[in-house]
Scaffold this motif. Structure first.
Motif, short mmCIF file in Angstrom:
data_model
loop_
_atom_site.label_atom_id
_atom_site.label_comp_id
_atom_site.label_asym_id
_atom_site.label_seq_id
_atom_site.Cartn_x
_atom_site.Cartn_y
_atom_site.Cartn_z
N SER A 158 -17.02 18.10 -1.59
CA SER A 158 -15.76 18.80 -1.37
C SER A 158 -15.39 18.66 0.10
N LEU A 159 -14.10 18.64 0.35
CA LEU A 159 -13.61 18.57 1.73
C LEU A 159 -12.15 18.99 1.74
N GLU A 160 -11.69 19.38 2.91
CA GLU A 160 -10.27 19.65 3.11
C GLU A 160 -9.70 18.51 3.93
N ARG A 161 -8.51 18.08 3.57
CA ARG A 161 -7.84 17.06 4.37
C ARG A 161 -6.38 17.41 4.53
N THR A 162 -5.82 17.02 5.65
CA THR A 162 -4.44 17.36 5.97
C THR A 162 -3.67 16.12 6.39
N PRO A 163 -2.90 15.56 5.47
CA PRO A 163 -2.01 14.47 5.87
C PRO A 163 -0.64 15.01 6.29
N MET A 164 0.04 14.24 7.11
CA MET A 164 1.41 14.50 7.49
C MET A 164 2.26 13.66 6.53
N VAL A 165 3.05 14.32 5.67
CA VAL A 165 3.72 13.65 4.56
C VAL A 165 5.23 13.58 4.79
N LEU A 166 5.77 12.42 4.51
CA LEU A 166 7.19 12.16 4.68
C LEU A 166 8.02 13.04 3.74
N LYS A 167 9.15 13.53 4.25
CA LYS A 167 10.11 14.26 3.42
C LYS A 167 10.96 13.25 2.65
N ARG A 168 11.36 13.65 1.46
CA ARG A 168 12.09 12.75 0.57
C ARG A 168 13.37 12.20 1.22
N GLU A 169 14.14 13.04 1.91
CA GLU A 169 15.42 12.58 2.47
C GLU A 169 15.24 11.48 3.51
N PHE A 170 14.05 11.33 4.06
CA PHE A 170 13.82 10.29 5.07
C PHE A 170 13.19 9.04 4.47
N ALA A 171 12.88 9.08 3.20
CA ALA A 171 12.30 7.91 2.53
C ALA A 171 13.43 7.13 1.86
N GLN A 172 13.29 5.85 1.80
CA GLN A 172 14.32 5.02 1.19
C GLN A 172 13.76 4.08 0.13
N PRO A 173 12.76 4.47 -0.68
CA PRO A 173 12.25 3.54 -1.68
C PRO A 173 13.28 3.32 -2.78
N SER A 174 13.21 2.17 -3.38
CA SER A 174 14.09 1.86 -4.51
C SER A 174 13.33 0.95 -5.45
N ALA A 175 13.90 0.71 -6.62
CA ALA A 175 13.25 -0.20 -7.57
C ALA A 175 13.14 -1.60 -6.98
N ALA A 176 14.13 -2.01 -6.19
CA ALA A 176 14.11 -3.35 -5.58
C ALA A 176 13.20 -3.43 -4.37
N GLU A 177 13.02 -2.31 -3.69
CA GLU A 177 12.19 -2.28 -2.49
C GLU A 177 11.31 -1.02 -2.47
N PRO A 178 10.26 -1.01 -3.32
CA PRO A 178 9.39 0.16 -3.35
C PRO A 178 8.57 0.27 -2.06
N THR A 179 7.96 1.41 -1.88
CA THR A 179 7.13 1.64 -0.70
C THR A 179 6.14 0.49 -0.52
N GLY A 180 6.10 -0.03 0.68
CA GLY A 180 5.14 -1.08 1.01
C GLY A 180 5.64 -2.50 0.80
N TRP A 181 6.82 -2.68 0.21
CA TRP A 181 7.37 -4.02 -0.02
C TRP A 181 8.40 -4.33 1.06
N PRO A 182 8.33 -5.51 1.68
CA PRO A 182 9.39 -5.91 2.62
C PRO A 182 10.68 -6.23 1.85
N GLU A 183 11.79 -6.14 2.52
CA GLU A 183 13.09 -6.43 1.92
C GLU A 183 13.13 -7.88 1.42
N GLY A 184 13.70 -8.06 0.22
CA GLY A 184 13.95 -9.40 -0.30
C GLY A 184 12.82 -10.05 -1.07
N ILE A 185 11.69 -9.38 -1.25
CA ILE A 185 10.56 -9.97 -1.97
C ILE A 185 10.69 -9.66 -3.46
N GLY A 186 10.44 -10.66 -4.30
CA GLY A 186 10.45 -10.45 -5.74
C GLY A 186 11.85 -10.38 -6.32
N THR A 187 11.95 -9.89 -7.55
CA THR A 187 13.22 -9.80 -8.26
C THR A 187 14.16 -8.87 -7.52
#
Length: 193
Positions: A158-187
């Motif tokens: 067991s352990l406690e951990r504390t991440p600093m998590v992004l708020k939704r309004e500042f995230a811009q993921p989409s089906a075409a560009e999910p988190t971690g994908w550079p713009e223009g890759i894939g379909t």
């Protein structure tokens, strides 16, 4: 559009479309008291233990010397405890910190029982506390208790951990560009029009 046959053997038209997958939780998605049982157990192998022990230069023979370990109270080699920590934290990322901008701390780490080669580890996290950042508008801090169990439902970590998590309004993921994908890759959407 493509033509396919449905279960009845008749032609059925299907549109191709980009569909969003799991994007992970954002700060607003966490609520104190929520428990996330992380998907997939993971069986620890001898190779995991030997490689991790060598990579981290852990010189305790309990992890790599079978003759030595056989003479101890455990009677066999133990899995390196820092591997168990890394595995459990890794298992929790999909639910807790996929959208973290930083991990701020790991606290109250406890090994409750030994882990052996062949044990299967399962992990869950419980949200203990959350608060918005005072210095960064785009994130909040979320503290969870991470618990890891073996296949016999024995609490091993067991352990406690504390991440600093992004708020939704500042995230811009989409089906075409999910988190971690550079713009223009894939379909891309224009390919489906």
């Amino acid at each position: 559009m493509t033509d396919e046959h449905d279960a009845n053997g008749t032609e059925d038209e299907h549109e191709r479309r980009l569909v969003e997958g799991w994007q992970g939780r954002y700060y607003e998605d966490f609520a104190v008291g929520d428990i996330y049982k992380h998907p997939y157990g993971r069986t620890v192998t001898e190779t995991d233990n030997v490689w991790f022990t060598n990579l981290t230069m852990n010189l305790n023979p309990m992890h790599f010397n079978e003759a030595y370990a056989a003479e101890t109270e455990f009677g066999e080699r133990l899995v390196d405890g820092t591997f168990v920590i890394a595995l459990a934290v890794g298992m929790s990322v999909i639910d807790v910190s996929a959208n973290a901008t930083a991990n701020l701390g790991y606290d109250d780490i406890r090994h409750h029982a030994p882990v052996y080669h062949g044990d299967t580890i399962f992990a869950e996290s419980e949200v203990l506390h959350k608060r918005e950042s005072e210095s960064r508008d785009h994130v909040g801090m979320v503290t969870t208790e991470l618990r890891a169990y073996n296949q016999d439902d024995e609490l091993v970590l067991s352990l406690e951990r504390t991440p600093m998590v992004l708020k939704r309004e500042f995230a811009q993921p989409s089906a075409a560009e999910p988190t971690g994908w550079p713009e223009g890759i894939g379909t891309q959407p224009e390919e489906l029009e």
